[in-house]
Design a protein around this motif. Sequence first.
Motif, PDB file in Angstrom:
ATOM      1  N   GLN A  23       9.479  -2.082  -6.755  1.00 16.68           N
ATOM      2  CA  GLN A  23       9.144  -2.744  -5.494  1.00 16.68           C
ATOM      3  C   GLN A  23      10.371  -2.921  -4.606  1.00 16.68           C
ATOM      4  O   GLN A  23      10.283  -2.771  -3.381  1.00 16.68           O
ATOM      5  CB  GLN A  23       8.510  -4.111  -5.774  1.00 16.68           C
ATOM      6  CG  GLN A  23       7.062  -4.046  -6.232  1.00 16.68           C
ATOM      7  CD  GLN A  23       6.354  -5.368  -6.026  1.00 16.68           C
ATOM      8  OE1 GLN A  23       6.703  -6.370  -6.632  1.00 16.68           O
ATOM      9  NE2 GLN A  23       5.363  -5.367  -5.156  1.00 16.68           N
ATOM     10  N   GLN A  33       4.342  -0.628   1.842  1.00 14.82           N
ATOM     11  CA  GLN A  33       3.285  -1.468   1.271  1.00 14.82           C
ATOM     12  C   GLN A  33       3.482  -1.729  -0.214  1.00 14.82           C
ATOM     13  O   GLN A  33       2.935  -2.693  -0.753  1.00 14.82           O
ATOM     14  CB  GLN A  33       1.914  -0.844   1.521  1.00 14.82           C
ATOM     15  CG  GLN A  33       1.349  -1.180   2.908  1.00 14.82           C
ATOM     16  CD  GLN A  33      -0.057  -0.646   3.092  1.00 14.82           C
ATOM     17  OE1 GLN A  33      -0.265   0.556   3.028  1.00 14.82           O
ATOM     18  NE2 GLN A  33      -1.009  -1.513   3.331  1.00 14.82           N
ATOM     19  N   ASN A  36       4.600  -5.216  -1.069  1.00 10.60           N
ATOM     20  CA  ASN A  36       3.739  -6.374  -0.819  1.00 10.60           C
ATOM     21  C   ASN A  36       3.674  -7.271  -2.051  1.00 10.60           C
ATOM     22  O   ASN A  36       3.492  -6.785  -3.180  1.00 10.60           O
ATOM     23  CB  ASN A  36       2.333  -5.884  -0.463  1.00 10.60           C
ATOM     24  CG  ASN A  36       1.464  -6.995   0.094  1.00 10.60           C
ATOM     25  OD1 ASN A  36       1.089  -7.922  -0.608  1.00 10.60           O
ATOM     26  ND2 ASN A  36       1.127  -6.883   1.373  1.00 10.60           N
ATOM     27  N   CYS A  92      -3.733  -6.770  -0.846  1.00 12.00           N
ATOM     28  CA  CYS A  92      -3.116  -5.463  -1.019  1.00 12.00           C
ATOM     29  C   CYS A  92      -3.279  -5.068  -2.487  1.00 12.00           C
ATOM     30  O   CYS A  92      -2.943  -5.864  -3.381  1.00 12.00           O
ATOM     31  CB  CYS A  92      -1.641  -5.480  -0.623  1.00 12.00           C
ATOM     32  SG  CYS A  92      -0.895  -3.835  -0.459  1.00 12.00           S
ATOM     33  N   ALA A 123      -3.833  -0.102  -0.726  1.00 10.51           N
ATOM     34  CA  ALA A 123      -2.645   0.252   0.053  1.00 10.51           C
ATOM     35  C   ALA A 123      -2.683   1.731   0.440  1.00 10.51           C
ATOM     36  O   ALA A 123      -3.397   2.538  -0.160  1.00 10.51           O
ATOM     37  CB  ALA A 123      -1.384  -0.041  -0.748  1.00 10.51           C
ATOM     38  N   VAL A 141       0.545  -6.629  11.503  1.00 13.89           N
ATOM     39  CA  VAL A 141       1.799  -7.167  10.984  1.00 13.89           C
ATOM     40  C   VAL A 141       2.666  -7.703  12.113  1.00 13.89           C
ATOM     41  O   VAL A 141       2.565  -7.262  13.263  1.00 13.89           O
ATOM     42  CB  VAL A 141       2.592  -6.103  10.187  1.00 13.89           C
ATOM     43  CG1 VAL A 141       1.797  -5.592   9.005  1.00 13.89           C
ATOM     44  CG2 VAL A 141       3.016  -4.947  11.080  1.00 13.89           C
ATOM     45  N   SER A 254       7.737 -11.484  -1.160  1.00 15.04           N
ATOM     46  CA  SER A 254       8.543 -10.610  -2.003  1.00 15.04           C
ATOM     47  C   SER A 254       9.925 -10.533  -1.354  1.00 15.04           C
ATOM     48  O   SER A 254      10.239 -11.313  -0.454  1.00 15.04           O
ATOM     49  CB  SER A 254       7.907  -9.221  -2.119  1.00 15.04           C
ATOM     50  OG  SER A 254       7.887  -8.568  -0.863  1.00 15.04           O
ATOM     51  N   VAL A 257       8.712  -8.727   2.213  1.00 15.28           N
ATOM     52  CA  VAL A 257       7.417  -8.917   2.870  1.00 15.28           C
ATOM     53  C   VAL A 257       6.890 -10.327   2.615  1.00 15.28           C
ATOM     54  O   VAL A 257       6.971 -10.835   1.495  1.00 15.28           O
ATOM     55  CB  VAL A 257       6.377  -7.890   2.354  1.00 15.28           C
ATOM     56  CG1 VAL A 257       5.011  -8.130   3.007  1.00 15.28           C
ATOM     57  CG2 VAL A 257       6.843  -6.465   2.610  1.00 15.28           C
ATOM     58  N   ALA A 259       3.291 -12.136   2.778  1.00 15.31           N
ATOM     59  CA  ALA A 259       1.854 -11.919   2.896  1.00 15.31           C
ATOM     60  C   ALA A 259       1.205 -13.232   3.331  1.00 15.31           C
ATOM     61  O   ALA A 259       1.228 -14.213   2.590  1.00 15.31           O
ATOM     62  CB  ALA A 259       1.273 -11.457   1.565  1.00 15.31           C
ATOM     63  N   ASP A 295       2.658  -9.740   6.869  1.00 17.61           N
ATOM     64  CA  ASP A 295       1.369  -9.059   6.859  1.00 17.61           C
ATOM     65  C   ASP A 295       0.288 -10.103   7.109  1.00 17.61           C
ATOM     66  O   ASP A 295       0.081 -11.011   6.306  1.00 17.61           O
ATOM     67  CB  ASP A 295       1.158  -8.380   5.505  1.00 17.61           C
ATOM     68  CG  ASP A 295      -0.052  -7.460   5.495  1.00 17.61           C
ATOM     69  OD1 ASP A 295      -0.958  -7.651   6.332  1.00 17.61           O
ATOM     70  OD2 ASP A 295      -0.099  -6.550   4.643  1.00 17.61           O
TER      71      ASP A 295
END
Length: 370
Positions: A23, A33, A36, A92, A123, A141, A254, A257, A259, A295
Amino acid sequence: MDISVYRSEELTDADRAAWTTMQAKAFRDGLPQMANPFLSPEFALAVGRCRRGVRIAVMREDGPDGEPVAFFPYQRTTAGVGRAIALGLSDCQGIVHGPGFRCDAGELLAACGLAIWEFDHLAQGQQPFEHSIKGTFSSPVMDVEAGWEAYVARLRERSGRGTKGRLKLERKLAQAVGEVRYVHDERDPAMLRTLMAWKSAQYRKTGRSDRFAHAWITRLVDDLFHTHTESFAGLLSVLYADGRPVAAHFGLRSEQVVACWFPAYDPAFAKFSPGMVQHLRMAQGAAAEGISYLDLGRGHRDHKEVLKTGELSVSEGWVTRRHPVALAHRARRAPVRALRNTVVSRPELFRPADRLLKSVGKVHAWRKAS
């Protein structure tokens, strides 16, 4: 390819670290993505602590002792019906992988003991499932990779006057109520309870199903709130005015990102648009932390259209093997999904349906008050 399936609690530390590293490289690999937080090991493991049937398939090209090349978290029933992790709640879904990954969907399902696997927020770039997609939808986004000022400049390009007015909302709130304070990462669990209460009331008022009436969702959110690592966190952000909470949001973060997940506000302050102020502050806080984008999740809503500076896409559908269980599941689910998507995508149908749900919510509130 070797495919080994584990219960969520059986995932080794080495495999979990490999998943996290995959990731972390997602943006560099051109797969944003994949970063995510709904695709993180922390989310899958938290769902596993709250729901039965959570499994993780680990794929390796060099046999059972090789390095992982992909991870596939899913849920399954004893009959072999598979669903994306927390289907209907997660924003996601899919296989977490690096660039160039390919595998056969039938082989994967067979290894996982699945007759069918259903998804609703798949995704982009999911090669094994690309022929099983039944519909694709935008996921707006807020791009803050270049910083807060750059984000605001992009908003002004789209609507200079509107953006100017929205940036003044916080000042109007402060003038009318008192000093405004924003906490990007609030650690007080009492505020999480406040947010849940606001959200539950909102669900009931608008005639929607109250997600927090389900004990497992409340447990999951509480579990994620208490999860904080360098690569993942449950993020509770709160906007205060004169020391009183007026808006809050709980989402997941993360490394790159955020969410967005559960936003809500105190209806007593609705005229000041505290939810809009909250989202703008979240964008500013995320930019300061080096986040690439927020997102906002699948679907069109007024606030998403105003705040977005770009779009990703997610898909829904199901991948199947030749199996009577798969046929039965598709026959039951397909009409429901088709009807929902038709209503949501057509304003002339959605608006009356939305008004009807709100009317039902008012009736329920009246009965409860009586």
